[in-house]
Design an enzyme around this catalytic site. Structure first.
Site, PDB file in Angstrom:
ATOM      1  N   GLY A   1      16.383  11.883 -23.628  1.00 15.33           N
ATOM      2  CA  GLY A   1      16.270  12.818 -22.509  1.00 15.33           C
ATOM      3  C   GLY A   1      17.532  13.642 -22.319  1.00 15.33           C
TER       4      GLY A   1
ATOM      5  CG  ASN B   1       7.081   6.972 -25.445  1.00 14.19           C
ATOM      6  OD1 ASN B   1       6.110   6.846 -24.708  1.00 14.19           O
ATOM      7  ND2 ASN B   1       8.240   6.373 -25.214  1.00 14.19           N
ATOM      8  CD1 TRP B   2       2.498  12.000 -25.998  1.00 19.86           C
ATOM      9  CD2 TRP B   2       0.523  11.876 -24.949  1.00 19.86           C
ATOM     10  NE1 TRP B   2       1.570  12.652 -26.779  1.00 19.86           N
ATOM     11  CE2 TRP B   2       0.354  12.589 -26.154  1.00 19.86           C
ATOM     12  CE3 TRP B   2      -0.592  11.671 -24.134  1.00 19.86           C
ATOM     13  CZ2 TRP B   2      -0.889  13.103 -26.567  1.00 19.86           C
ATOM     14  CZ3 TRP B   2      -1.826  12.181 -24.530  1.00 19.86           C
ATOM     15  CH2 TRP B   2      -1.964  12.897 -25.729  1.00 19.86           C
ATOM     16  CE  LYS B   3      10.178   8.690 -23.147  1.00 22.87           C
ATOM     17  NZ  LYS B   3      11.603   8.918 -22.955  1.00 22.87           N
TER      18      LYS B   3
ATOM     19  CG  HIS C   1      11.140   3.103 -24.479  1.00 23.34           C
ATOM     20  ND1 HIS C   1      11.952   3.598 -23.478  1.00 23.34           N
ATOM     21  CD2 HIS C   1      10.972   4.102 -25.375  1.00 23.34           C
ATOM     22  CE1 HIS C   1      12.236   4.867 -23.759  1.00 23.34           C
ATOM     23  NE2 HIS C   1      11.669   5.197 -24.910  1.00 23.34           N
TER      24      HIS C   1
ATOM     25  N   GLY D   1       9.887  11.885 -27.491  1.00 27.35           N
ATOM     26  CA  GLY D   1       9.457  11.920 -26.097  1.00 27.35           C
ATOM     27  C   GLY D   1       9.000  13.317 -25.714  1.00 27.35           C
TER      28      GLY D   1
ATOM     29  CD  GLU E   1      13.484   5.740 -28.510  1.00 29.58           C
ATOM     30  OE1 GLU E   1      12.964   6.833 -28.735  1.00 29.58           O
ATOM     31  OE2 GLU E   1      13.263   5.098 -27.471  1.00 29.58           O
TER      32      GLU E   1
HETATM   33  P1  13P Z   1      13.195  12.295 -25.771  1.00 28.91           P
HETATM   34  O1  13P Z   1      12.644  12.709 -27.114  1.00 28.91           O
HETATM   35  O2  13P Z   1      12.564  13.029 -24.629  1.00 28.91           O
HETATM   36  O3  13P Z   1      14.685  12.291 -25.750  1.00 28.91           O
HETATM   37  O4  13P Z   1      12.738  10.759 -25.561  1.00 28.91           O
HETATM   38  C1  13P Z   1      12.969   9.855 -26.575  1.00 28.91           C
HETATM   39  C2  13P Z   1      12.241   8.603 -26.279  1.00 28.91           C
HETATM   40  O5  13P Z   1      12.594   7.872 -25.370  1.00 28.91           O
HETATM   41  C3  13P Z   1      11.081   8.282 -27.102  1.00 28.91           C
HETATM   42  O6  13P Z   1      10.656   6.985 -26.907  1.00 28.91           O
END
Ligand code: 13P
Length: 249
Positions: A170, A8-10, A94, A230, A164
């Site tokens: 994060g 998930n590149w956001k 999400h 992420g 999650e």
């Molecule tokens: P991180 O891997 O950066 O903690 O993010 C997880 C996430 O929200 C994936 O959708």
């Protein structure tokens, strides 16, 4: 069932050049990956130019989609528009979108659209904090029940459930594989109560500070089918290493 790694590149990376290189390095790895599917979920603008790079176990996913097919909704992109550009997975619900006001009802609507469009929905659930009484189990169960309301047994193989926990997203560390194991058993039970044996078609993923150090034990000892990643999905070396580690399990 194949394992699944989702990046998930956001709202990253900043440039198309970086996005192209990132996808290119994952694509090159795929020839050596046998038991694992990989999904890249870039920002919308990168989807069309990346659609030629998928195949061979590598898939394109979207981070969200409007459940309607078309209409006067400024700034929105519909699931059917995405489908035309090779998107076969859509992340729904999400926590970062729930925080922007997405309700359980809207999430349920989105999942139904994704399913009817012939794509797979990566449905995100997870508590924001943990309490000593284990009330987070009830919270997660309720999120699952509301997300999957009126979704039939015959569509359930189009659902991927991503657990999650918000407190691990994060963050500086993931949850422990032991706690994940407990939660994955619980989620499986919730799904079995809803769908009987059909529930076994649902892959359960974990997301929240997964990296190349913890990936192997999260999947193995945590008893999940893969990871939703992420930050580490933006570092090509690390992401490729995670894919290889999970594929070797
Ligand atoms: P991180 O891997 O950066 O903690 O993010 C997880 C996430 O929200 C994936 O959708």
């Amino acid at each position: 069932m194949k394992k699944l790694i989702v990046g998930n590149w956001k709202m990253n990376p900043q440039s198309w050049d970086e996005a192209r290189d990132l996808a290119g390095s994952v694509k090159r790895t795929m020839s050596r990956v046998k038991k694992t599917q990989v999904v890249l979920c870039p920002p919308f603008v990168y989807i069309s130019p990346l659609s030629g790079k998928v195949g061979g176990g590598l898939f394109l996913g979207a981070q969200d989609a409007n459940p309607l097919a078309l209409g006067s909704y400024t700034g929105e992109v519909s699931y059917s528009q995405l489908y035309q550009f090779g998107v076969s997975f859509v992340i729904v619900g999400h926590s970062e979108r729930r925080k922007m006001g997405e309700t359980d009802e809207l999430i349920n609507k989105k999942i139904k659209s994704v399913i009817s469009g012939g794509m797979k929905a990566i449905v995100c659930v997870g508590e924001s904090t943990r309490d000593h009484n284990g009330e987070y189990f009830g919270f997660v169960k309720n999120q699952i029940i509301l997300a999957l309301k009126d979704i039939s047994k015959k569509s359930i193989d189009q659902i991927i459930l991503a657990y999650e926990p918000i407190w691990a997203i994060g963050a500086s560390a993931s949850m422990s594989p032991r706690d994940l194991h407990e939660m994955s058993i619980f989620i499986r039970k919730v799904l079995r109560d809803l769908y009987g044996v059909f529930a076994d078609d649902v892959r359960i993923l974990y997301g929240g500070s997964a990296d190349r150090v913890n990936a192997d034990s999260l999947v193995k000892d945590g008893n999940v089918s893969g990871l939703l990643i992420g930050r580490e999905s933006l570092k090509s070396k690390d992401f490729v290493e995670i894919i290889k580690l999970v594929d070797a399990i």
